[in-house]
Design a protein around this motif. Sequence first.
Motif, mmCIF file in Angstrom:
data_model
loop_
_atom_site.group_PDB
_atom_site.id
_atom_site.type_symbol
_atom_site.label_atom_id
_atom_site.label_comp_id
_atom_site.label_asym_id
_atom_site.label_seq_id
_atom_site.Cartn_x
_atom_site.Cartn_y
_atom_site.Cartn_z
ATOM 1 N N LYS A 236 0.017 22.334 -1.214
ATOM 2 C CA LYS A 236 0.579 23.562 -1.767
ATOM 3 C C LYS A 236 0.418 24.681 -0.752
ATOM 4 N N LEU A 237 1.526 25.034 -0.134
ATOM 5 C CA LEU A 237 1.538 26.082 0.882
ATOM 6 C C LEU A 237 1.857 27.407 0.185
ATOM 7 N N GLY A 238 0.823 28.036 -0.352
ATOM 8 C CA GLY A 238 1.043 29.245 -1.127
ATOM 9 C C GLY A 238 1.511 28.904 -2.528
ATOM 10 N N SER A 239 2.027 29.902 -3.214
ATOM 11 C CA SER A 239 2.434 29.721 -4.608
ATOM 12 C C SER A 239 3.871 29.263 -4.759
ATOM 13 N N LYS A 240 4.646 29.267 -3.663
ATOM 14 C CA LYS A 240 6.068 28.968 -3.781
ATOM 15 C C LYS A 240 6.514 27.704 -3.057
ATOM 16 N N THR A 241 5.629 27.105 -2.277
ATOM 17 C CA THR A 241 6.044 25.969 -1.452
ATOM 18 C C THR A 241 5.127 24.775 -1.666
ATOM 19 N N GLU A 242 5.723 23.609 -1.874
ATOM 20 C CA GLU A 242 4.999 22.348 -1.969
ATOM 21 C C GLU A 242 5.560 21.357 -0.963
ATOM 22 N N ILE A 243 4.674 20.639 -0.301
ATOM 23 C CA ILE A 243 5.068 19.619 0.663
ATOM 24 C C ILE A 243 4.459 18.298 0.218
ATOM 25 N N LEU A 244 5.307 17.324 -0.073
ATOM 26 C CA LEU A 244 4.872 16.000 -0.501
ATOM 27 C C LEU A 244 5.225 14.989 0.585
ATOM 28 N N VAL A 245 4.217 14.333 1.128
ATOM 29 C CA VAL A 245 4.399 13.307 2.149
ATOM 30 C C VAL A 245 4.026 11.962 1.528
ATOM 31 N N GLN A 246 4.954 11.026 1.562
ATOM 32 C CA GLN A 246 4.731 9.717 0.971
ATOM 33 C C GLN A 246 5.048 8.620 1.977
ATOM 34 N N GLY A 247 4.370 7.526 1.830
ATOM 35 C CA GLY A 247 4.652 6.365 2.672
ATOM 36 C C GLY A 247 4.316 5.100 1.916
ATOM 37 N N ASP A 248 4.895 4.008 2.323
ATOM 38 C CA ASP A 248 4.462 2.728 1.778
ATOM 39 C C ASP A 248 4.775 1.608 2.761
ATOM 40 N N TYR A 249 4.030 0.547 2.592
ATOM 41 C CA TYR A 249 4.194 -0.631 3.458
ATOM 42 C C TYR A 249 4.160 -1.863 2.561
ATOM 43 N N LEU A 250 5.154 -2.720 2.726
ATOM 44 C CA LEU A 250 5.245 -3.951 1.947
ATOM 45 C C LEU A 250 5.399 -5.134 2.881
ATOM 46 N N LYS A 251 4.539 -6.116 2.711
ATOM 47 C CA LYS A 251 4.638 -7.385 3.443
ATOM 48 C C LYS A 251 4.793 -8.479 2.390
ATOM 49 N N ASN A 252 5.888 -9.217 2.485
ATOM 50 C CA ASN A 252 6.210 -10.205 1.456
ATOM 51 C C ASN A 252 6.629 -11.515 2.113
ATOM 52 N N ASP A 253 5.830 -12.532 1.922
ATOM 53 C CA ASP A 253 6.155 -13.879 2.400
ATOM 54 C C ASP A 253 6.446 -14.752 1.186
ATOM 55 N N LEU A 254 7.593 -15.407 1.188
ATOM 56 C CA LEU A 254 7.917 -16.285 0.063
ATOM 57 C C LEU A 254 8.750 -17.466 0.538
ATOM 58 N N THR A 255 8.789 -18.477 -0.289
ATOM 59 C CA THR A 255 9.538 -19.684 0.022
ATOM 60 C C THR A 255 10.990 -19.521 -0.393
ATOM 61 N N PRO A 256 11.944 -19.650 0.527
ATOM 62 C CA PRO A 256 13.363 -19.614 0.120
ATOM 63 C C PRO A 256 13.630 -20.771 -0.843
ATOM 64 N N ASP A 257 14.323 -20.466 -1.934
ATOM 65 C CA ASP A 257 14.486 -21.479 -2.966
ATOM 66 C C ASP A 257 15.901 -21.422 -3.521
ATOM 67 N N PHE A 258 16.669 -22.470 -3.284
ATOM 68 C CA PHE A 258 18.043 -22.550 -3.774
ATOM 69 C C PHE A 258 18.133 -23.271 -5.111
ATOM 70 N N VAL B 191 0.855 -1.184 0.000
ATOM 71 C CA VAL B 191 0.000 0.000 0.000
ATOM 72 C C VAL B 191 0.890 1.232 0.000
ATOM 73 N N ASN B 192 0.488 2.251 -0.779
ATOM 74 C CA ASN B 192 1.307 3.447 -0.979
ATOM 75 C C ASN B 192 0.429 4.700 -0.923
ATOM 76 N N PRO B 193 0.225 5.280 0.279
ATOM 77 C CA PRO B 193 -0.532 6.528 0.383
ATOM 78 C C PRO B 193 0.396 7.739 0.256
ATOM 79 N N SER B 194 -0.134 8.860 -0.233
ATOM 80 C CA SER B 194 0.656 10.090 -0.332
ATOM 81 C C SER B 194 -0.257 11.305 -0.311
ATOM 82 N N LEU B 195 0.305 12.421 0.157
ATOM 83 C CA LEU B 195 -0.396 13.702 0.225
ATOM 84 C C LEU B 195 0.486 14.789 -0.363
ATOM 85 N N LEU B 196 -0.127 15.699 -1.129
ATOM 86 C CA LEU B 196 0.581 16.841 -1.694
ATOM 87 C C LEU B 196 -0.124 18.104 -1.244
#
Length: 822
Positions: free
Chosen positions: A319-341, A312-317
């Motif tokens: 605009k603080l006036g005409s000269k400033t932008e604030i971008l906040v991003q986050g993500d979460y990854l859960k990955n289960d897999l079988t080790p395989d040689f 999941v990847n949420p983000s917020l942008l």
Amino acid sequence: MRLNYTNSRATFIFAILISFFTILSAKSQTLALLEGNSQNGNITGEVKTNDNSPVGFVSVMLKGTTKGSITTEDGKFQIRNIKAGTYTLIATYVGLEAQEKEVTVQAGQTSQIDLVLPHSSQQLNEVVVTETRSMNKKPVAIGKIAINPLDMPQSMAVIDNKIISEQQASKLSDVIKNVNGVALGTTRGATSETFFARGYNLGANNIFKNGARSNSAVIPEASTLERVEVLKGSAALLYGNVSGGAVINMVTKQPKFEYGGEVALRAGSFNLYKPIADVYGPITQNLAFRLIGTYETAKSYRNSVESERFYVNPSLLYKLGSKTEILVQGDYLKNDLTPDFGIGTLASKIPISISRSAYFNTPWAYNKVEQTTASVNVNHQLNQNWKLNFVGSRQLFNRDYFSTERIQANARGDWGRNLTRSKIAEDYYTGQVNLTGTVKTGSISHTLLVGTDAESYLNTTHTFNLKTAYDSINILDPTKYIARTDMPVSPIKSRTETPTYRFGTYIQDLISLSNKFKVLAGLRWSYQKLAVAKIYDVTSNEVTKSTTATTRYDRAFSPRVGLVYQPRTNTSFFASYSNNFTPNTGKDVYEQNLEASIIDQYEVGVKNDLLKDKLSVNLTFYKVINNNLAQQAQFLADGTTINTDANIKELTGQTTSDGIEVDVNGSIVEGLNFLAGYSYNFMRYTKTSGENGSYLEGERLVSNPAHTTNATLFYTLPYTALKGLKVGVSGFYTGERNAGWNTAHVVKYGKDGSVSRTLNYRLVPVSGFTTFDLSLGYSYKQLSFIGKLSNITNELNYYVHENYSVNPIPPRQVVTTLSYKF
């Protein structure tokens, strides 16, 4: 420890640069006359919306001519070498009203024109965007400053979302295979992906997400990326302790101030199911959001291997006036897999007679990973010429792993299975501040970058009470032994915490001496503190001991200089030199922290935009010299016991990497897009001691293919009743390479004083291979479908990690995606 010899060399080079710039500055007026500037003029300017926000990637053209430009990310543009006269300047951008403005160009002068594009009041039911910018005119965020790539004395590549979606990429390797000179490798148990560029392993220090360093011990989610940027060669000036191969930056999709989104379902062979959702829009007039999520479950062409991923990847942008932008991003990854040689090795050779699907791990083996990232990116326009940027991030990584290890069967197929249990946690803080802008000193213009960055990294590992010997099986005859199926109990015994601190400050200046001659110069000072690890008893949580290593301090300067010559506006010749030091992780056989490696890189090339920017052809030659490459140690301190711990390393000697890279990219005919590339690399040891354990000079380093080639072509029918039909074909070649370990010297001393010298050959040759993919899709209004048949010829080959993890490449399979945009 201070690297005095590096500092002396950096000071010497910097003194030469100052003298060089002084001479060139004095000659700049003469160069301008030689170029005929007295007969032509220039136009510069800036494009903004009616709310005073700069607009990047706007097409700015002189009506009735082929002269034009594309605005940079901060809205600025420049059109050069224009004959004196009066013209009409046209600026167009999808979603904004086009504007025209008359401009008079005078010989030998630069005209300043600013344009304002109001938001369009028309509602567009369908918008078809045709990308007109070439690969040499797309500034990359990984460069930390919006410089036209044509002006950069360095090779780079960008794989955008169009290619990512057309190829239905889900993993980073699906994207990177489109970048020539970057080859896919694997790690033990195929639990993650690793890449090699110009002979170097691109580990965690070389992988970034939205400009912040990212852990590479997990397979990143690629289907939700906006683009992937690759800066080839040395990037030490900008990022400090990186290898000399390349840096990779994954850019996630950002919020938009318009409602929209997409839902998709991807399905394919081996029970692949992957729903994808992407929603974006405004919350208020100044605040926008985006939320992207995927879930993937799949089995495999490998027996008993399966995976489950949630992202999941949420983000917020804001605009603080005409000269400033604030971008906040986050993500979460859960990955289960079988080790395989994979199928392992048989008497140190690849057993090609064993089925591609054969599986030899336990039925309970697991690899569970969780990764959480949060970042904030603040951009503030100080004035028309200067911009301030801040990036801060934190990343948490946890891995829980339990599996058998190292399939190394003897000639009869017998293999004694051993167990490995690990639990790793990483806590990573990064921050950087960059000031960018333009200034003039007389007739010379400067594009400046001044910045500083800092990192704090805590690595936590655990040891377990575990009997590593498990059982024996036979990989040729499964009925020979009765395999165990139980999972042993393995309580945690101790916890080890190792902190690392890094800091750097840097300055870079692109000096435009004239329209044809530019110089890029920069200098970085880097500092790293690798503290002593502490070992805690998990029961009492008290320090039981510290390792015998001592705290290590590294400080060094990293200079960079490049010269760019542009005989025409669409052709650029360049040459550059860079130096960096790479702190080495791990410890030597005496548990001491390793010294840093010093890397010198030389690069020359040419970049061309042809056929009115419809075709780009770039050619690069390079040489990379590493004074002392760190590799996993072959033996422990006694000199005879083989080392199996990847964290115990040694400095193995000087290496040299020579190579060539060719990039072709374009869209010559409407609806037709293609990219292709070829690379050759020869990395070998060029200076070793020749004593016990040292490697053989002149032998190609393992894991590095000599040749790689990629080519992709997609054609979408723009007219007729079949409008929306899409056909694509891709081909990828990975050349011959060696796995295992490089050949080493073995010196033995007899009791009678005799000395015998032999060579220990442990190479595992791997042949080259080519795969072809065929795609077919159709789009109608908001609905689209695309399917891909990959590895059409069912080619069989292997990715090999050292000499025990031998994983067959995927066979012929099908993947399809049905999507709806709203």
